[in-house]
Design a protein around this motif. Sequence first.
Motif, mmCIF file in Angstrom:
data_model
loop_
_atom_site.group_PDB
_atom_site.id
_atom_site.type_symbol
_atom_site.label_atom_id
_atom_site.label_comp_id
_atom_site.label_asym_id
_atom_site.label_seq_id
_atom_site.Cartn_x
_atom_site.Cartn_y
_atom_site.Cartn_z
ATOM 1 N N LEU A 41 0.837 -1.199 0.000
ATOM 2 C CA LEU A 41 0.000 0.000 0.000
ATOM 3 C C LEU A 41 0.875 1.253 0.000
ATOM 4 O O LEU A 41 1.956 1.268 0.580
ATOM 5 C CB LEU A 41 -0.918 -0.001 1.221
ATOM 6 C CG LEU A 41 -1.837 -1.229 1.392
ATOM 7 C CD1 LEU A 41 -2.590 -1.144 2.710
ATOM 8 C CD2 LEU A 41 -2.800 -1.339 0.214
ATOM 9 N N GLY A 42 0.398 2.287 -0.635
ATOM 10 C CA GLY A 42 1.090 3.575 -0.592
ATOM 11 C C GLY A 42 2.343 3.661 -1.422
ATOM 12 O O GLY A 42 3.135 4.600 -1.257
ATOM 13 N N VAL A 43 2.563 2.703 -2.314
ATOM 14 C CA VAL A 43 3.764 2.710 -3.149
ATOM 15 C C VAL A 43 3.485 3.533 -4.400
ATOM 16 O O VAL A 43 2.551 3.242 -5.159
ATOM 17 C CB VAL A 43 4.182 1.280 -3.530
ATOM 18 C CG1 VAL A 43 5.400 1.297 -4.444
ATOM 19 C CG2 VAL A 43 4.470 0.463 -2.279
ATOM 20 N N THR A 44 4.294 4.566 -4.622
ATOM 21 C CA THR A 44 4.122 5.449 -5.769
ATOM 22 C C THR A 44 5.423 5.529 -6.560
ATOM 23 O O THR A 44 6.476 5.097 -6.097
ATOM 24 C CB THR A 44 3.733 6.865 -5.319
ATOM 25 O OG1 THR A 44 4.846 7.448 -4.629
ATOM 26 C CG2 THR A 44 2.511 6.839 -4.406
ATOM 27 N N TYR A 45 5.313 6.113 -7.751
ATOM 28 C CA TYR A 45 6.523 6.323 -8.547
ATOM 29 C C TYR A 45 7.513 7.214 -7.791
ATOM 30 O O TYR A 45 8.709 6.923 -7.725
ATOM 31 C CB TYR A 45 6.153 6.967 -9.885
ATOM 32 C CG TYR A 45 7.333 7.121 -10.820
ATOM 33 C CD1 TYR A 45 7.645 6.129 -11.745
ATOM 34 C CD2 TYR A 45 8.132 8.264 -10.780
ATOM 35 C CE1 TYR A 45 8.733 6.264 -12.602
ATOM 36 C CE2 TYR A 45 9.218 8.414 -11.627
ATOM 37 C CZ TYR A 45 9.518 7.405 -12.542
ATOM 38 O OH TYR A 45 10.603 7.541 -13.375
ATOM 39 N N ASP A 91 -7.976 -11.490 -11.081
ATOM 40 C CA ASP A 91 -7.294 -10.368 -11.716
ATOM 41 C C ASP A 91 -5.884 -10.169 -11.161
ATOM 42 O O ASP A 91 -5.057 -9.506 -11.793
ATOM 43 C CB ASP A 91 -8.099 -9.081 -11.519
ATOM 44 C CG ASP A 91 -9.222 -8.946 -12.527
ATOM 45 O OD1 ASP A 91 -9.283 -9.788 -13.451
ATOM 46 O OD2 ASP A 91 -10.038 -8.024 -12.396
ATOM 47 N N TRP A 92 -5.613 -10.739 -9.972
ATOM 48 C CA TRP A 92 -4.298 -10.567 -9.382
ATOM 49 C C TRP A 92 -3.304 -11.638 -9.834
ATOM 50 O O TRP A 92 -2.148 -11.592 -9.439
ATOM 51 C CB TRP A 92 -4.390 -10.546 -7.855
ATOM 52 C CG TRP A 92 -4.832 -9.207 -7.382
ATOM 53 C CD1 TRP A 92 -6.092 -8.818 -7.019
ATOM 54 C CD2 TRP A 92 -4.018 -8.041 -7.251
ATOM 55 N NE1 TRP A 92 -6.108 -7.493 -6.678
ATOM 56 C CE2 TRP A 92 -4.838 -6.992 -6.809
ATOM 57 C CE3 TRP A 92 -2.662 -7.786 -7.461
ATOM 58 C CZ2 TRP A 92 -4.365 -5.706 -6.573
ATOM 59 C CZ3 TRP A 92 -2.180 -6.502 -7.233
ATOM 60 C CH2 TRP A 92 -3.035 -5.482 -6.795
ATOM 61 N N PHE A 93 -3.766 -12.570 -10.623
ATOM 62 C CA PHE A 93 -2.829 -13.606 -11.074
ATOM 63 C C PHE A 93 -2.106 -13.200 -12.353
ATOM 64 O O PHE A 93 -0.890 -13.159 -12.403
ATOM 65 C CB PHE A 93 -3.529 -14.955 -11.265
ATOM 66 C CG PHE A 93 -2.573 -16.065 -11.607
ATOM 67 C CD1 PHE A 93 -1.658 -16.521 -10.666
ATOM 68 C CD2 PHE A 93 -2.542 -16.617 -12.869
ATOM 69 C CE1 PHE A 93 -0.751 -17.521 -10.973
ATOM 70 C CE2 PHE A 93 -1.641 -17.620 -13.190
ATOM 71 C CZ PHE A 93 -0.749 -18.074 -12.245
ATOM 72 N N LEU A 94 -2.847 -12.856 -13.409
ATOM 73 C CA LEU A 94 -2.188 -12.482 -14.666
ATOM 74 C C LEU A 94 -2.661 -11.158 -15.258
ATOM 75 O O LEU A 94 -1.948 -10.567 -16.066
ATOM 76 C CB LEU A 94 -2.363 -13.586 -15.716
ATOM 77 C CG LEU A 94 -1.339 -14.710 -15.700
ATOM 78 C CD1 LEU A 94 -1.628 -15.687 -16.822
ATOM 79 C CD2 LEU A 94 0.096 -14.188 -15.828
ATOM 80 N N ILE A 120 0.820 -16.494 -0.318
ATOM 81 C CA ILE A 120 0.538 -15.640 0.840
ATOM 82 C C ILE A 120 -0.148 -16.479 1.913
ATOM 83 O O ILE A 120 -1.247 -16.998 1.704
ATOM 84 C CB ILE A 120 -0.340 -14.446 0.432
ATOM 85 C CG1 ILE A 120 0.387 -13.611 -0.635
ATOM 86 C CG2 ILE A 120 -0.677 -13.589 1.635
ATOM 87 C CD1 ILE A 120 -0.439 -12.464 -1.191
ATOM 88 N N LEU A 121 0.490 -16.587 3.067
ATOM 89 C CA LEU A 121 0.039 -17.527 4.093
ATOM 90 C C LEU A 121 -0.480 -16.851 5.364
ATOM 91 O O LEU A 121 -0.898 -17.541 6.286
ATOM 92 C CB LEU A 121 1.178 -18.490 4.445
ATOM 93 C CG LEU A 121 1.523 -19.470 3.316
ATOM 94 C CD1 LEU A 121 2.882 -20.101 3.536
ATOM 95 C CD2 LEU A 121 0.455 -20.546 3.219
ATOM 96 N N LEU A 130 -5.829 -7.582 -0.090
ATOM 97 C CA LEU A 130 -5.875 -6.943 -1.399
ATOM 98 C C LEU A 130 -6.159 -7.945 -2.510
ATOM 99 O O LEU A 130 -6.945 -7.682 -3.428
ATOM 100 C CB LEU A 130 -4.552 -6.224 -1.664
ATOM 101 C CG LEU A 130 -4.466 -5.392 -2.938
ATOM 102 C CD1 LEU A 130 -5.424 -4.211 -2.876
ATOM 103 C CD2 LEU A 130 -3.036 -4.906 -3.162
ATOM 104 N N THR A 131 -5.524 -9.113 -2.426
ATOM 105 C CA THR A 131 -5.670 -10.133 -3.478
ATOM 106 C C THR A 131 -6.759 -11.153 -3.166
ATOM 107 O O THR A 131 -6.993 -12.064 -3.954
ATOM 108 C CB THR A 131 -4.349 -10.880 -3.680
ATOM 109 O OG1 THR A 131 -3.994 -11.584 -2.470
ATOM 110 C CG2 THR A 131 -3.220 -9.930 -4.046
ATOM 111 N N LYS A 132 -7.410 -10.993 -1.983
ATOM 112 C CA LYS A 132 -8.424 -11.948 -1.529
ATOM 113 C C LYS A 132 -7.846 -13.367 -1.522
ATOM 114 O O LYS A 132 -8.453 -14.325 -2.025
ATOM 115 C CB LYS A 132 -9.677 -11.876 -2.407
ATOM 116 C CG LYS A 132 -10.331 -10.501 -2.399
ATOM 117 C CD LYS A 132 -11.553 -10.428 -3.310
ATOM 118 C CE LYS A 132 -12.158 -9.036 -3.316
ATOM 119 N NZ LYS A 132 -13.304 -8.909 -4.247
ATOM 120 N N ALA A 133 -6.656 -13.472 -0.945
ATOM 121 C CA ALA A 133 -5.918 -14.736 -0.972
ATOM 122 C C ALA A 133 -6.706 -15.864 -0.314
ATOM 123 O O ALA A 133 -7.284 -15.705 0.766
ATOM 124 C CB ALA A 133 -4.569 -14.569 -0.265
#
Length: 229
Positions: A41-45, A91-94, A120-121, A130-133
């Motif tokens: 989270l919060g990662v920007t260019y 959508d988080w896979f490919l 993710i464990l 985020l990815t609904k792991a």
Amino acid sequence: MIDYSTWRHVFKLDPDKPLGDGDLEAICESGTDAVIVGGTLGVTYDNTLDLMARVRRFSVPAVLEVSNLSAVVPGFDGYFIPLVLNAGDPDWFLAPHVAGLTEYGAYIHWEEIVAEGYLILNPAASAARLTKARTVTGPAEAAAYAQAAVKLLRLPVFYVEYSGAYGDPEVVRACRAGAEGAHVFYGGGIRTPEQAREMAQIADTVVVGNIIYEDLKAALATVSAVKQQ
């Protein structure tokens, strides 16, 4: 091409978390094998570019773990591309990878790219939410994910991610066995040299992250703990 096969210890730095110049120097000059820049989270260019520029003052290899297409910054030694194997949101896979290749594929230096099979464990982790792991039921299923990543998808890196919680060594051993032929990273919850040493006996590379921002002295102590294995 970056040679991660020799790495035993790595620090992971989050662009969204403050780190003073003195602390950054201690991290980069600690004897760690590499620095991975990445976060959920919060990662920007801008904050990724700023952190890369600061790390680049030192000789330690620097790799970007790409989690946000808008924060891909040129100039790193290499780029790790995670595929979240147990993502509940397909959508988080490919899908993000295809979107990225559609826009930037013609400019990619493929020798700088390393694909990671990410498991993710820790269901409480930001990345899991985020990815609904999907929840992994135990060692047997974890080993199956590792086999799928390495034997079916032929991924060179398998990343066991507990993200903020210290992992179950039995599950990590199962991943190690299932990922035979790949390089195994372990990350999550390491706060003491003893924990770092335990995971270093199982995984090829131990990744230390959150403790950097909580207790730098403890974080630095993990380097020698791992390197002595």
